[in-house]
Design a protein around this motif. Structure first.
Motif, PDB file in Angstrom:
ATOM      1  N   LYS A  28       5.099   7.796   6.932  1.00 44.18           N
ATOM      2  CA  LYS A  28       4.943   5.855   7.232  1.00 44.18           C
ATOM      3  C   LYS A  28       3.421   5.455   7.194  1.00 44.18           C
ATOM      4  O   LYS A  28       3.057   4.352   6.778  1.00 44.18           O
ATOM      5  N   ARG A  29       2.606   6.197   8.064  1.00 42.49           N
ATOM      6  CA  ARG A  29       1.867   5.899   7.612  1.00 42.49           C
ATOM      7  C   ARG A  29       0.851   5.781   6.839  1.00 42.49           C
ATOM      8  O   ARG A  29      -0.366   5.241   6.683  1.00 42.49           O
ATOM      9  N   GLU A  30       0.624   6.977   6.135  1.00 45.70           N
ATOM     10  CA  GLU A  30       0.080   7.576   5.219  1.00 45.70           C
ATOM     11  C   GLU A  30       0.278   6.083   4.061  1.00 45.70           C
ATOM     12  O   GLU A  30      -0.026   6.180   3.171  1.00 45.70           O
ATOM     13  N   ILE A  31       2.111   6.345   3.541  1.00 49.13           N
ATOM     14  CA  ILE A  31       2.277   4.982   2.679  1.00 49.13           C
ATOM     15  C   ILE A  31       1.517   3.659   2.536  1.00 49.13           C
ATOM     16  O   ILE A  31       1.316   3.233   2.194  1.00 49.13           O
ATOM     17  N   ALA A  32       1.327   3.542   4.221  1.00 49.76           N
ATOM     18  CA  ALA A  32       1.055   1.617   4.557  1.00 49.76           C
ATOM     19  C   ALA A  32      -0.748   1.540   4.146  1.00 49.76           C
ATOM     20  O   ALA A  32      -1.093   1.497   3.665  1.00 49.76           O
ATOM     21  N   GLU A  33      -1.462   2.912   4.549  1.00 45.43           N
ATOM     22  CA  GLU A  33      -2.862   2.454   4.226  1.00 45.43           C
ATOM     23  C   GLU A  33      -2.915   2.628   1.974  1.00 45.43           C
ATOM     24  O   GLU A  33      -3.582   2.531   1.770  1.00 45.43           O
ATOM     25  N   ILE A  34      -1.872   3.216   1.848  1.00 44.27           N
ATOM     26  CA  ILE A  34      -1.757   3.165   0.520  1.00 44.27           C
ATOM     27  C   ILE A  34      -0.735   2.547  -0.126  1.00 44.27           C
ATOM     28  O   ILE A  34      -2.437   1.291  -0.978  1.00 44.27           O
ATOM     29  N   PHE A  35      -0.125   1.966   0.181  1.00 46.17           N
ATOM     30  CA  PHE A  35       0.699   0.476  -0.485  1.00 46.17           C
ATOM     31  C   PHE A  35       0.056  -0.474   0.234  1.00 46.17           C
ATOM     32  O   PHE A  35       0.101  -1.131  -0.280  1.00 46.17           O
ATOM     33  N   PHE A  36       0.329  -0.628   1.363  1.00 47.35           N
ATOM     34  CA  PHE A  36       0.068  -2.512   1.872  1.00 47.35           C
ATOM     35  C   PHE A  36      -1.219  -3.513   1.610  1.00 47.35           C
ATOM     36  O   PHE A  36      -1.461  -4.137   1.517  1.00 47.35           O
ATOM     37  N   PRO A  37      -2.748  -2.602   1.028  1.00 43.85           N
ATOM     38  CA  PRO A  37      -3.208  -3.230   0.830  1.00 43.85           C
ATOM     39  C   PRO A  37      -2.702  -4.064  -0.849  1.00 43.85           C
ATOM     40  O   PRO A  37      -3.588  -5.316  -0.582  1.00 43.85           O
ATOM     41  N   VAL A  38      -1.491  -3.263  -0.960  1.00 41.54           N
ATOM     42  CA  VAL A  38      -1.069  -4.017  -2.817  1.00 41.54           C
ATOM     43  C   VAL A  38      -0.966  -5.983  -1.748  1.00 41.54           C
ATOM     44  O   VAL A  38      -1.221  -7.134  -3.203  1.00 41.54           O
ATOM     45  N   LEU A  39      -0.732  -5.669  -1.057  1.00 39.39           N
ATOM     46  CA  LEU A  39       0.225  -7.001  -0.482  1.00 39.39           C
ATOM     47  C   LEU A  39      -1.296  -8.084  -0.141  1.00 39.39           C
ATOM     48  O   LEU A  39      -0.506  -9.334  -0.270  1.00 39.39           O
ATOM     49  N   GLU A  40      -2.501  -8.180  -0.140  1.00 37.37           N
ATOM     50  CA  GLU A  40      -3.598  -8.472  -0.326  1.00 37.37           C
ATOM     51  C   GLU A  40      -4.002  -9.492  -1.563  1.00 37.37           C
ATOM     52  O   GLU A  40      -4.690 -10.175  -1.501  1.00 37.37           O
ATOM     53  N   ASP A  41      -3.378  -8.680  -2.173  1.00 33.57           N
ATOM     54  CA  ASP A  41      -3.631  -9.133  -4.234  1.00 33.57           C
ATOM     55  C   ASP A  41      -3.018  -9.944  -4.407  1.00 33.57           C
ATOM     56  O   ASP A  41      -1.838  -8.866  -4.959  1.00 33.57           O
ATOM     57  N   GLU A  42      -2.642 -10.888  -4.152  1.00 32.50           N
ATOM     58  CA  GLU A  42      -1.479 -11.595  -5.357  1.00 32.50           C
ATOM     59  C   GLU A  42      -1.377 -11.609  -6.066  1.00 32.50           C
ATOM     60  O   GLU A  42      -0.138 -11.900  -7.252  1.00 32.50           O
ATOM     61  N   ASN A  43      -2.596 -11.121  -7.510  1.00 33.15           N
ATOM     62  CA  ASN A  43      -1.941 -10.875  -8.403  1.00 33.15           C
ATOM     63  C   ASN A  43      -1.611  -9.466  -9.371  1.00 33.15           C
ATOM     64  O   ASN A  43      -1.427  -9.443 -10.630  1.00 33.15           O
ATOM     65  N   ARG A  44      -1.666  -8.667  -8.805  1.00 32.92           N
ATOM     66  CA  ARG A  44      -0.822  -7.597  -8.716  1.00 32.92           C
ATOM     67  C   ARG A  44       0.237  -7.148  -9.261  1.00 32.92           C
ATOM     68  O   ARG A  44       1.187  -7.908  -8.179  1.00 32.92           O
TER      69      ARG A  44
END
Length: 112
Positions: A28-44
């Protein structure tokens, strides 16, 4: 017979469940590090590939359900046109995904 296999594999020992719990936490921690920055980019454009039966459990357990997936691509025609349960994320084919991505970025779809 199966119970003996589990005992011989030491699956009945208390430390095994703790080890599994630790592995899940680390995943869960590894997935959060990889994917949660996606939440910051609304245009992605965010989508998944593959809609196995365990997708809802995996997304819930790893908190990927916090990401706004536009769609999930799956090659199985029986799944296309359906939705991921719980979040109603559309399941589409690869050609439909290419077209959808192209339209999302205001480009014309490429043809083969």
């Amino acid at each position: 017979m199966k119970i003996n296999n589990e005992i011989n594999s030491r699956l009945n020992e208390p430390g095994v469940l703790k080890s599994i719990q630790d592995d899940i936490f680390n995943l869960k921690r590894e997935i959060a590090e990889i994917f949660f920055p996606v939440l910051e980019d609304e245009n992605r454009i965010t989508f998944g590939y593959g809609a196995p039966a365990k997708l809802v459990t995996f997304m819930s357990e790893t908190e990927l359900d916090k990401i706004n997936f536009q769609f999930v691509v799956d090659d199985n025609p029986l799944k296309q046109g359906k939705f991921v349960p719980k979040w109603s994320i559309p399941i589409i084919s690869q050609p439909d995904a290419k077209q959808k991505i192209s339209s999302l970025v205001n480009e014309t779809p490429q043809t083969k």
